[in-house]
Enzyme design. Structure first.
Site, short mmCIF file in Angstrom:
data_model
loop_
_atom_site.label_atom_id
_atom_site.label_comp_id
_atom_site.label_asym_id
_atom_site.label_seq_id
_atom_site.Cartn_x
_atom_site.Cartn_y
_atom_site.Cartn_z
N ARG A 116 39.51 60.81 17.52
CA ARG A 116 40.23 61.99 17.29
C ARG A 116 41.58 61.72 16.84
O ARG A 116 42.36 62.21 15.59
CB ARG A 116 40.28 63.11 18.44
CG ARG A 116 38.93 63.78 18.57
CD ARG A 116 39.06 63.80 20.09
NE ARG A 116 38.48 62.69 20.81
CZ ARG A 116 37.40 62.17 21.04
NH1 ARG A 116 36.45 62.97 20.70
NH2 ARG A 116 37.18 60.89 21.60
N THR A 117 42.60 60.93 17.39
CA THR A 117 43.89 60.82 17.22
C THR A 117 44.29 60.16 15.81
O THR A 117 44.92 60.57 15.05
CB THR A 117 44.76 60.19 18.14
OG1 THR A 117 44.33 60.91 19.66
CG2 THR A 117 46.27 60.15 18.14
N LYS B 30 45.54 36.87 17.08
CA LYS B 30 45.68 35.50 16.86
C LYS B 30 46.90 35.28 17.82
O LYS B 30 47.65 34.22 17.84
CB LYS B 30 45.98 35.10 15.68
CG LYS B 30 44.92 35.48 14.64
CD LYS B 30 45.33 35.09 13.05
CE LYS B 30 44.17 35.60 12.23
NZ LYS B 30 44.60 35.87 10.76
N ARG C 14 49.48 53.80 19.17
CA ARG C 14 49.15 54.04 20.35
C ARG C 14 48.75 52.50 20.82
O ARG C 14 48.65 51.59 20.16
CB ARG C 14 47.47 54.31 20.04
CG ARG C 14 46.56 54.44 21.39
CD ARG C 14 45.40 55.08 21.46
NE ARG C 14 45.45 56.64 21.42
CZ ARG C 14 44.50 57.53 21.50
NH1 ARG C 14 43.44 56.76 21.70
NH2 ARG C 14 44.70 58.62 21.57
N HIS D 180 51.08 61.31 26.03
CA HIS D 180 50.41 61.68 24.58
C HIS D 180 50.74 62.96 23.92
O HIS D 180 50.04 63.80 23.93
CB HIS D 180 48.84 61.66 25.21
CG HIS D 180 47.76 61.43 23.93
ND1 HIS D 180 48.17 61.66 22.21
CD2 HIS D 180 46.47 61.23 23.83
CE1 HIS D 180 47.18 61.63 21.85
NE2 HIS D 180 46.08 61.35 22.60
N1 CP Z 1 42.00 62.92 22.71
C1 CP Z 1 42.10 61.82 22.17
O1 CP Z 1 43.17 61.24 22.16
O2 CP Z 1 41.30 61.09 21.43
P1 CP Z 1 40.93 59.67 21.08
O3 CP Z 1 41.05 58.80 22.01
O4 CP Z 1 39.61 59.72 20.62
O5 CP Z 1 42.00 59.68 19.89
#
Ligand code: CP
Length: 306
Positions: free
Chosen positions: A54-55, A82, A104, A132
């Site tokens: 999603r993110t 590497k 991320r 997050h």
């Molecule tokens: N909710 C969320 O962060 O989903 P993803 O890990 O798929 O990005």
């Protein structure tokens, strides 16, 4: 440069500005021609050291809707495999002159580390078990959309609180917006002292869910557990799974949320996940609007420095 590193650093006014901006940009994602020239000429690098559906996708779509050039870099297919360090990776990306890096990483604080070393804006797309922020903001937008307000609402957040960056970002953001936050999970998944951040802590799920306006379920983060899972998955599903009987304890018009990905049959039954009180896919839709707002605001809008 403006950064979005966590909801801990955002004020109530910042959050309101982001939600209002997201509301005004939402229309773009529902139009036939889904593009405006707002960020034309800006380059956004999505730098993902951990898996995401999603993110990453919604940051990419958000950037494209605003006409930015978006580039995706996944650690598993990059020279990180590497042995290239985060600092070297950052310096090399910097040399290509991006305007915004969306990052991320499995290490808490990695986006902060990057923000101190790089000459562009950094948006945290999830750092370890820390924060997050864009998830918490899309959660708030979804709650506001369904309830018409945030102030005074009671939310029960149930699951693996210790490992949940979503729970932490939601807790900071929701308490700032005047919501009452109940955190619930087994003692083994509850960080000691979390009540000092303004949450009420429950180990009994029925008590946590009773009369709540919002029930938010979290995934057990199997990838972040130690060797033993306590309770077992089967016990967990019995004690902390959301099924129709448990949901009936919440307010009749309560909404059900989950950041995804779902562990169907563990923390949530399919009957509830796909039921009429579920707003899980509205959260995903709102994710695009919130991420458009964040990209717009860090690229020159008016969000305060965080
Ligand atoms: N909710 C969320 O962060 O989903 P993803 O890990 O798929 O990005």
């Amino acid at each position: 440069h403006k950064h979005i590193l966590g909801t801990e650093q955002l004020s109530r006014e910042d959050i309101e500005l982001i939600l209002d901006t997201a509301d005004s940009l939402k229309e773009i994602n529902s139009r036939e021609i889904k593009k405006v020239p707002t960020l034309r000429g800006k380059t956004i690098v999505n730098l993902f050291y951990e898996a995401s559906t999603r993110t990453r996708t919604s940051f990419e779509i958000a950037g494209k809707r605003l006409s930015a050039d978006t580039i995706n870099m996944t650690a598993s297919t990059s020279s990180v495999t590497k042995g290239e360090t985060l600092e070297d990776t950052a310096k090399n990306i910097q040399a290509m002159k991006p305007d915004i890096i969306v990052m991320r990483h499995s290490a808490s604080g990695a986006p902060h580390y990057l923000a101190e070393r790089i000459d562009c804006s950094v948006i945290n797309a999830g750092d370890g078990a820390h924060e997050h922020p864009s998830q918490a903001l899309l959660d708030l937008l979804t709650i506001r959309q369904h309830k018409g307000k945030l102030e005074g609402l009671t939310v029960a957040i149930v699951g693996d609180i210790t490992h949940s960056r979503v729970a932490r970002s939601d807790l900071y953001a929701m308490t700032k917006m005047g919501m009452k936050v109940r955190l619930c999970g087994p003692g083994t998944m509850m960080p000691p002292g979390i009540e000092r951040l303004g949450a009420e802590v429950f180990t009994d799920m029925d008590d946590a869910v009773r009369d709540a306006d919002v029930v938010m379920m979290l995934r057990i983060q199997l990838e972040r557990q130690g060797k033993t899972l306590l309770p077992t998955l089967r016990e967990y599903a019995r004690l902390y799974g959301l099924n129709p009987a448990r949901l009936a304890l919440a307010k009749p018009d309560a909404i059900v949320m989950h950041p995804g990905p779902l562990n169907r049959g563990v923390e949530i039954s399919s009957y509830v996940a796909d039921g009429k009180q579920s707003v899980i896919l509205d959260q995903v839709e709102n994710g695009v609007a919130v991420r458009m707002a964040l990209l717009y605001l860090v690229a020159g809008g008016e969000a305060s420095e965080s």
